[in-house]
Design a protein around this motif. Structure first.
Motif, mmCIF file in Angstrom:
data_model
loop_
_atom_site.group_PDB
_atom_site.id
_atom_site.type_symbol
_atom_site.label_atom_id
_atom_site.label_comp_id
_atom_site.label_asym_id
_atom_site.label_seq_id
_atom_site.Cartn_x
_atom_site.Cartn_y
_atom_site.Cartn_z
ATOM 1 N N ARG A 1 -19.037 37.238 11.690
ATOM 2 C CA ARG A 1 -18.952 38.457 11.373
ATOM 3 C C ARG A 1 -19.072 39.570 12.647
ATOM 4 N NH1 ARG A 1 -22.250 40.760 6.346
ATOM 5 N NH2 ARG A 1 -20.684 39.520 5.388
ATOM 6 N N ILE A 2 -18.111 40.264 12.818
ATOM 7 C CA ILE A 2 -18.042 41.103 13.923
ATOM 8 C C ILE A 2 -18.218 42.398 13.864
ATOM 9 C CG2 ILE A 2 -16.487 41.716 15.787
ATOM 10 C CD1 ILE A 2 -14.816 39.136 15.683
ATOM 11 N N ILE A 3 -19.002 43.087 14.763
ATOM 12 C CA ILE A 3 -19.204 44.467 14.561
ATOM 13 C C ILE A 3 -18.246 45.254 15.738
ATOM 14 C CG2 ILE A 3 -20.903 46.601 14.845
ATOM 15 C CD1 ILE A 3 -23.039 44.392 13.920
ATOM 16 N N LEU A 4 -17.263 46.077 15.417
ATOM 17 C CA LEU A 4 -16.336 46.667 16.419
ATOM 18 C C LEU A 4 -16.919 47.839 16.805
ATOM 19 C CD1 LEU A 4 -12.998 45.642 14.697
ATOM 20 C CD2 LEU A 4 -14.120 44.588 16.516
ATOM 21 N N ASP B 1 -16.933 50.203 19.209
ATOM 22 C CA ASP B 1 -16.232 51.556 19.655
ATOM 23 C C ASP B 1 -15.452 52.063 18.601
ATOM 24 O OD1 ASP B 1 -16.805 51.802 22.644
ATOM 25 O OD2 ASP B 1 -16.232 49.623 22.232
ATOM 26 N N LYS B 2 -14.918 51.191 17.625
ATOM 27 C CA LYS B 2 -13.903 51.664 16.439
ATOM 28 C C LYS B 2 -15.016 51.962 15.237
ATOM 29 C CE LYS B 2 -9.942 49.093 17.896
ATOM 30 N NZ LYS B 2 -8.937 48.119 17.058
ATOM 31 N N GLN B 3 -16.187 51.476 15.297
ATOM 32 C CA GLN B 3 -17.221 51.553 14.388
ATOM 33 C C GLN B 3 -16.723 50.917 13.077
ATOM 34 O OE1 GLN B 3 -18.164 55.993 14.151
ATOM 35 N NE2 GLN B 3 -19.572 55.896 15.744
ATOM 36 N N GLN B 4 -16.301 49.933 13.177
ATOM 37 C CA GLN B 4 -15.567 49.186 12.096
ATOM 38 C C GLN B 4 -16.284 47.960 12.049
ATOM 39 O OE1 GLN B 4 -11.368 49.382 12.753
ATOM 40 N NE2 GLN B 4 -11.164 51.388 11.821
ATOM 41 N N GLU B 5 -15.990 47.235 10.987
ATOM 42 C CA GLU B 5 -16.464 45.596 10.867
ATOM 43 C C GLU B 5 -15.391 44.895 11.066
ATOM 44 O OE1 GLU B 5 -18.892 42.742 7.599
ATOM 45 O OE2 GLU B 5 -18.322 44.846 6.993
ATOM 46 N N GLY B 6 -15.411 43.647 11.575
ATOM 47 C CA GLY B 6 -14.400 42.713 11.738
ATOM 48 C C GLY B 6 -14.946 41.257 11.531
ATOM 49 N N ILE B 7 -13.855 40.450 11.571
ATOM 50 C CA ILE B 7 -13.969 38.906 11.291
ATOM 51 C C ILE B 7 -13.295 38.143 12.265
ATOM 52 C CG2 ILE B 7 -11.924 38.948 9.720
ATOM 53 C CD1 ILE B 7 -15.219 37.195 9.027
ATOM 54 N N LYS B 8 -13.869 37.103 12.704
ATOM 55 C CA LYS B 8 -13.459 36.079 13.461
ATOM 56 C C LYS B 8 -13.475 34.564 12.694
ATOM 57 C CE LYS B 8 -15.556 34.101 17.169
ATOM 58 N NZ LYS B 8 -16.122 33.768 18.212
ATOM 59 N N LEU B 9 -12.116 34.000 12.572
ATOM 60 C CA LEU B 9 -11.859 32.835 12.079
ATOM 61 C C LEU B 9 -11.412 31.705 12.784
ATOM 62 C CD1 LEU B 9 -9.963 33.977 8.742
ATOM 63 C CD2 LEU B 9 -12.622 33.612 8.834
ATOM 64 N N ILE B 10 -12.032 30.347 12.757
ATOM 65 C CA ILE B 10 -11.548 29.391 13.562
ATOM 66 C C ILE B 10 -11.041 28.642 12.645
ATOM 67 C CG2 ILE B 10 -12.278 27.728 15.255
ATOM 68 C CD1 ILE B 10 -14.593 29.510 16.198
ATOM 69 N N LEU B 11 -9.761 28.225 12.670
ATOM 70 C CA LEU B 11 -8.988 27.408 11.723
ATOM 71 C C LEU B 11 -8.624 26.065 12.402
ATOM 72 C CD1 LEU B 11 -7.067 30.462 10.199
ATOM 73 C CD2 LEU B 11 -9.235 29.511 9.459
ATOM 74 N N LYS B 12 -8.290 25.099 11.491
ATOM 75 C CA LYS B 12 -7.930 23.938 11.937
ATOM 76 C C LYS B 12 -6.438 23.662 11.019
ATOM 77 C CE LYS B 12 -8.662 18.937 13.156
ATOM 78 N NZ LYS B 12 -9.984 18.036 13.053
ATOM 79 N N GLU C 1 -21.297 41.238 18.408
ATOM 80 C CA GLU C 1 -20.828 42.572 18.601
ATOM 81 C C GLU C 1 -19.869 42.701 19.790
ATOM 82 O OE1 GLU C 1 -23.746 45.760 21.018
ATOM 83 O OE2 GLU C 1 -24.699 44.943 19.174
ATOM 84 N N ILE C 2 -18.658 43.337 19.319
ATOM 85 C CA ILE C 2 -17.469 43.593 20.462
ATOM 86 C C ILE C 2 -17.403 44.933 20.853
ATOM 87 C CG2 ILE C 2 -15.003 43.186 20.479
ATOM 88 C CD1 ILE C 2 -16.557 40.427 20.045
ATOM 89 N N HIS C 3 -17.003 45.230 22.133
ATOM 90 C CA HIS C 3 -16.862 46.278 22.661
ATOM 91 C C HIS C 3 -15.552 46.428 23.443
ATOM 92 C CE1 HIS C 3 -21.325 47.815 23.003
ATOM 93 N NE2 HIS C 3 -21.623 46.612 22.506
ATOM 94 N N ASP C 4 -14.810 47.693 23.272
ATOM 95 C CA ASP C 4 -13.727 47.676 23.887
ATOM 96 C C ASP C 4 -13.834 48.033 25.348
ATOM 97 O OD1 ASP C 4 -10.959 48.155 24.374
ATOM 98 O OD2 ASP C 4 -10.959 50.213 23.448
ATOM 99 N N GLY C 5 -13.265 46.958 26.240
ATOM 100 C CA GLY C 5 -13.754 47.041 27.651
ATOM 101 C C GLY C 5 -15.015 46.668 28.147
#
Length: 531
Positions: A5-8, A10-21, A78-82
């Motif tokens: 689960r990702i917290i964006l 700067d955009k104040q939004q929730e994100g997702i990271k998937l690692i797929l095979k 936690e993901i930041h822009d830049g």
């Protein structure tokens, strides 16, 4: 499948990271907003591969989201822009694409996307022995006052969190010089090396669009480098937009832009700007001059010793990289109170400066003091007796040896004085009248002649309209009164309106053709005219 689960931020939004095979065994990593689960087409675009296919409908996609959330989203990132310095849980850190660098290690759950990739995680801190050798050349690639202004600005730019907490403005650095003077080399091989800034990320500012420039300056708060600044080769609209962006960036203003969904997105102009080019600001714009530290370079001034030092620094770029990492570590351990104490202590050394240029001088000196902290930690001698050199460069390049930078009114008066000396002004005896050491100017005609010159030749200053000129001239006490002067002519007596100017202020500007020091009475001005 793995997911996080990702917290964006700067955009104040929730994100997702998937690692797929995939069925072929290839690993894919996909990162996006959680809204990708709201629509099948959007989700397929999110997957974006021939090897990965989603064949279900919307209900299946909703079930997949629930299933991932229940069984796979254990990690939170936690993901930041830049690239940016942040203060999190009372800990100062630098967020990079590879994790957040703290004074006690790296936090890989906090990362940045977009912006420059400075990639400093594997670099070592500089040693005392290497620092001692480096300093023999680092302060000798150009004259001392220029080196101090460049290095002081670069180091202070990294103290963005401390300065923002204190609501201190960060000035721009403009390196100007003729072709071959070394400005681009300094930008890439000195400044870029200290900041560990990739060469390919140094853009030509004339080729970047206005929106792309705004977006670039708002991605994080790490310094941004631009080359090839040549305002005379840019159109009027481009120069106006650059001027607006530079002014707003100094104040860390917010720019709003709408998108196709009719939503506004805010861009905060946080990144300190470092420019290099063959020209200074268009029209010598006072607002930009006062917001900048300007360093002029010349091929003729460069010595063989300076060329040798520059060559040595280029060959030992890794030492500059290590210096940059050491400076970042020093700044991560510098709290706001300590930073403020440095500034307050330095302020007394710049009593001849004031307003924005004073702030610029203190910024530069504070950067040198941060460098001194590093030197002290390494057991080396600190840099001393440098504040006068900083003042020297500011007075020469920004104030032009004056107490304050020239206002638009002063620049226009100087231009008209030059027109008189070059015999380009018309009917000077009718425009300027002198009586009893008082100087009267028909301001409307003076502005007309300046505007006409600007249309034919082009002036290097901003030309004010008559109303704005007179209002500003009155507020700055250049115009102290308005009089109606009477003249006897062949067709009868005429009354003409003139503005009374402060002769001492005009003479202080060395306007010898407008206000000669041995002010004489003009013979065609009546002795009996009423005042």
């Amino acid at each position: 499948m793995k997911s996080s689960r990702i917290i964006l931020v700067d955009k104040q939004q929730e994100g997702i990271k998937l690692i797929l095979k995939s069925s072929s065994g290839e690993i894919f990593e996909r990162t996006g907003e959680v809204s990708v689960f709201h629509d099948v087409k959007t989700f397929k675009n999110f997957l974006g591969s021939m090897d990965i296919t989603f064949k279900g409908g919307l209900q299946d996609l909703t079930n997949l989201k629930i299933w991932i959330n229940n069984y796979f989203t254990f990690n939170i990132e936690e993901i930041h822009d830049g690239i940016k310095f942040i203060n999190k849980n009372n800990t100062l850190m630098l967020v990079t694409n590879n994790g957040a660098i703290c004074s006690n290690g790296i936090d890989t759950t906090i990362k940045s996307v977009a912006g420059v990739d400075i990639n400093i995680n594997n670099l070592e801190f500089i040693t005392a022995l290497n620092m001692k050798e480096l300093f023999q050349h680092l302060f000798n690639f150009t004259s001392k006052e220029k080196v101090l202004c460049i290095l002081g600005t670069v180091v202070n730019n990294l103290c963005i969190v401390q300065s923002k907490n204190l609501k201190i403005k960060g000035h721009h650095l403009l390196i100007v010089g003729e072709s071959g003077s070394g400005k681009s080399t300094i930008l890439k091989s000195i400044i870029g090396a200290i900041l560990n800034y990739p060469d390919e990320e140094i853009k030509s500012i004339g080729l970047i669009t206005n929106f792309a420039l705004i977006k670039t300056i708002s991605q994080g708060n790490y310094p941004v480098l631009f080359d090839e600044y040549k305002p005379t080769l840019l159109d009027k609209y481009k120069n106006e937009k650059l001027s607006e962006i530079f002014r707003n960036s100094y104040d860390r203003a917010t720019v709003s832009r709408g998108n196709k969904n009719l939503d506004n997105r805010n861009f905060v102009l946080n990144r300190p700007i470092i420019l290099a080019g063959e020209e200074s600001y268009k029209n010598s714009e006072t607002a930009l001059m006062e917001r900048s530290c300007i360093v002029y370079l010349s091929k003729q001034e460069r010595t063989k010793e300076q060329e040798f030092s520059m060559s040595w620094l280029q060959k030992n770029e890794i030492l500059l990289n290590n210096l940059g990492v050491s400076l970042i570590n020093t700044i991560l351990n510098l709290n706001v109170c300590e930073y403020n104490h440095l500034r307050e202590t330095l302020k007394q050394n710049f009593i001849s400066l004031k307003d924005r240029v004073l702030n610029t001088a203190i910024n530069i000196a504070t950067g040198i003091e941060v460098l001194n902290i590093l030197l002290k930690n390494l057991g080396l001698n600190e840099i001393k007796n440098y504040t006068d050199l900083i003042t020297k460069n500011i007075k020469l390049e920004i104030l032009e040896e004056r107490e304050n930078s020239l206002s638009q009114v002063e620049q226009m008066l100087i231009l008209y004085n030059q027109l008189i000396e070059d015999a380009r002004a018309e009917n000077v005896n009718e425009v300027i009248k002198i009586k009893d050491s008082n100087i009267y100017i028909k301001t409307s005609e003076m502005i007309n002649q300046i505007s006409e010159f600007n249309k034919k030749i082009g002036a290097d200053i901003i030309i004010l309209k008559l109303k704005d000129f007179k209002k500003q001239a009155k507020k700055s006490n250049y115009i102290i009164d308005t009089k109606y002067l009477h003249f006897d002519t062949d067709s009868g007596r005429k009354t003409i309106r003139y503005d009374l100017y402060d002769s001492k202020k005009l003479q202080k500007l060395n306007l010898n053709s407008i206000a000669p020091k041995d002010v004489l009475e003009i013979v065609d001005l009546n002795d009996t005219m009423p005042f």
